[in-house]
Design a protein around this motif. Structure first.
Motif, PDB file in Angstrom:
ATOM      1  N   THR A   1       0.834  -1.207   0.000  1.00  0.00           N
ATOM      2  CA  THR A   1       0.000   0.000   0.000  1.00  0.00           C
ATOM      3  C   THR A   1       0.871   1.261   0.000  1.00  0.00           C
ATOM      4  O   THR A   1       0.684   2.168  -0.826  1.00  0.00           O
ATOM      5  CB  THR A   1      -0.936  -0.009   1.230  1.00  0.00           C
ATOM      6  OG1 THR A   1      -1.783  -1.160   1.130  1.00  0.00           O
ATOM      7  CG2 THR A   1      -1.777   1.248   1.305  1.00  0.00           C
TER       8      THR A   1
ATOM      9  N   ASP B   1      -5.945   0.832  -4.068  1.00  0.00           N
ATOM     10  CA  ASP B   1      -5.651  -0.192  -3.069  1.00  0.00           C
ATOM     11  C   ASP B   1      -6.908  -1.064  -2.933  1.00  0.00           C
ATOM     12  O   ASP B   1      -7.964  -0.561  -2.546  1.00  0.00           O
ATOM     13  CB  ASP B   1      -5.290   0.441  -1.725  1.00  0.00           C
ATOM     14  CG  ASP B   1      -4.836  -0.616  -0.730  1.00  0.00           C
ATOM     15  OD1 ASP B   1      -3.637  -0.966  -0.738  1.00  0.00           O
ATOM     16  OD2 ASP B   1      -5.689  -1.119   0.030  1.00  0.00           O
TER      17      ASP B   1
ATOM     18  N   ASP C   1      -7.839  -3.401  -0.888  1.00  0.00           N
ATOM     19  CA  ASP C   1      -8.446  -3.469   0.457  1.00  0.00           C
ATOM     20  C   ASP C   1      -9.247  -2.198   0.765  1.00  0.00           C
ATOM     21  O   ASP C   1     -10.344  -2.271   1.320  1.00  0.00           O
ATOM     22  CB  ASP C   1      -7.362  -3.648   1.535  1.00  0.00           C
ATOM     23  CG  ASP C   1      -6.746  -5.037   1.498  1.00  0.00           C
ATOM     24  OD1 ASP C   1      -7.445  -5.984   1.088  1.00  0.00           O
ATOM     25  OD2 ASP C   1      -5.564  -5.159   1.865  1.00  0.00           O
TER      26      ASP C   1
ATOM     27  N   ARG D   1      -4.912  -6.615  10.657  1.00  0.00           N
ATOM     28  CA  ARG D   1      -4.829  -7.797   9.792  1.00  0.00           C
ATOM     29  C   ARG D   1      -5.464  -8.999  10.490  1.00  0.00           C
ATOM     30  O   ARG D   1      -4.812  -9.691  11.289  1.00  0.00           O
ATOM     31  CB  ARG D   1      -3.376  -8.143   9.467  1.00  0.00           C
ATOM     32  CG  ARG D   1      -2.585  -7.366   8.411  1.00  0.00           C
ATOM     33  CD  ARG D   1      -3.031  -6.057   7.989  1.00  0.00           C
ATOM     34  NE  ARG D   1      -2.157  -5.426   7.010  1.00  0.00           N
ATOM     35  CZ  ARG D   1      -1.709  -4.171   7.132  1.00  0.00           C
ATOM     36  NH1 ARG D   1      -2.031  -3.417   8.189  1.00  0.00           N
ATOM     37  NH2 ARG D   1      -0.948  -3.651   6.183  1.00  0.00           N
TER      38      ARG D   1
END
Ligand SMILES: Nc1ncnc2c1ncn2[C@@H]1O[C@H](COP(=O)(O)OP(=O)(O)O)[C@@H](O)[C@H]1O
Ligand SMILES: O=C(O)C1=C[C@@H](OP(=O)(O)O)[C@@H](O)[C@H](O)C1
Ligand SMILES: [Mg+2]
Length: 185
Positions: free
Chosen positions: A24, A40, A42, A127
């Motif tokens: 990222t 990105d 995500d 995460r």
């Protein structure tokens, strides 16, 4: 194999690699240096669900996240001149590997385990894949995931390089490849 139908200079760049290697951060920098849009995957998914990845995993499960990940990558990888950072688990799906490798230039950001483990504190809260695992289990995941990252066109080892140095290296190596394979007339 790089897509023969699109000019190499026009192809989007996809960054792959394990969680936390810098996809990222470095993707964003490379995009700025090449005057391209940064995507990105995500962040796109989080925007669509209007919640962070950890919440998506909790509320809808990993399967739903992976399906959205595939359709989002499918959509963006067909566009030109983008810089795209995908999540570290995206290349687990063969379909994703195929679409990225055939439409885009895939750059693998490599980092050794000894360096990676120093970063764990920066990553654990955001995460979900790391949250349920011991350090030994994360190391095992790190090692088994290496196989999926072997599918790439180019690679940079980022041990001992800061974000700026990695981004500069990538931009330079892209320019070399463009000049060799598609010299400007
Ligand atoms: N080359 C680097 N050197 C030091 N720290 C880095 C480097 N690349 C990324 N980081 C840091 O590591 C963390 C994870 O980076 P991020 O870009 O979110 O990784 P990814 O997208 O691969 O999961 C961030 O805090 C970032 O600032
Ligand atoms: O490796 C994985 O399975 C994942 C990596 C994450 O992205 P980063 O690689 O950008 O951390 C994110 O897609 C999700 O938490 C799952
Ligand atoms: Mg990321």
């Amino acid at each position: 194999m790089i897509n023969k139908n699109t000019s190499l200079r026009m192809q989007s760049i996809v960054f792959i690699g394990f969680m936390g290697v810098g996809k990222t951060t470095i993707g964003q920098k490379v995009a700025r240096k090449l005057y391209r849009d940064f995507i990105d995957i995500d962040q796109e998914i989080e925007r669509e669900f209007n919640m962070p990845t950890t919440e998506i995993f909790k509320k809808f499960g990993e399967k739903t996240f992976r399906e959205k990940e595939k359709s989002t990558i499918d959509y963006f990888s067909q566009q030109q001149l983008k810089i795209i950072s995908v999540g570290g688990g995206a290349f687990l799906q063969e379909d994703i590997r195929k679409i990225c490798l055939s439409n885009c230039i895939v750059f693998y950001l490599d980092l050794s385990w000894e360096y990676w483990k120093e970063r764990i504190g920066l990553l654990i809260d955001s995460r979900p894949v790391l949250q349920s695992r011991s350090l030994e289990e994360i190391e095992e995941l790190f090692n088994t995931r290496q196989e999926i990252y072997s599918y790439h066109h180019s690679k940079v080892n980022t041990n001992d390089l800061d974000v700026e140095e990695v981004a500069d290296y990538i931009v330079e190596s892209l320019k070399v490849a463009w000049d060799i394979y598609e010299p400007l007339k």
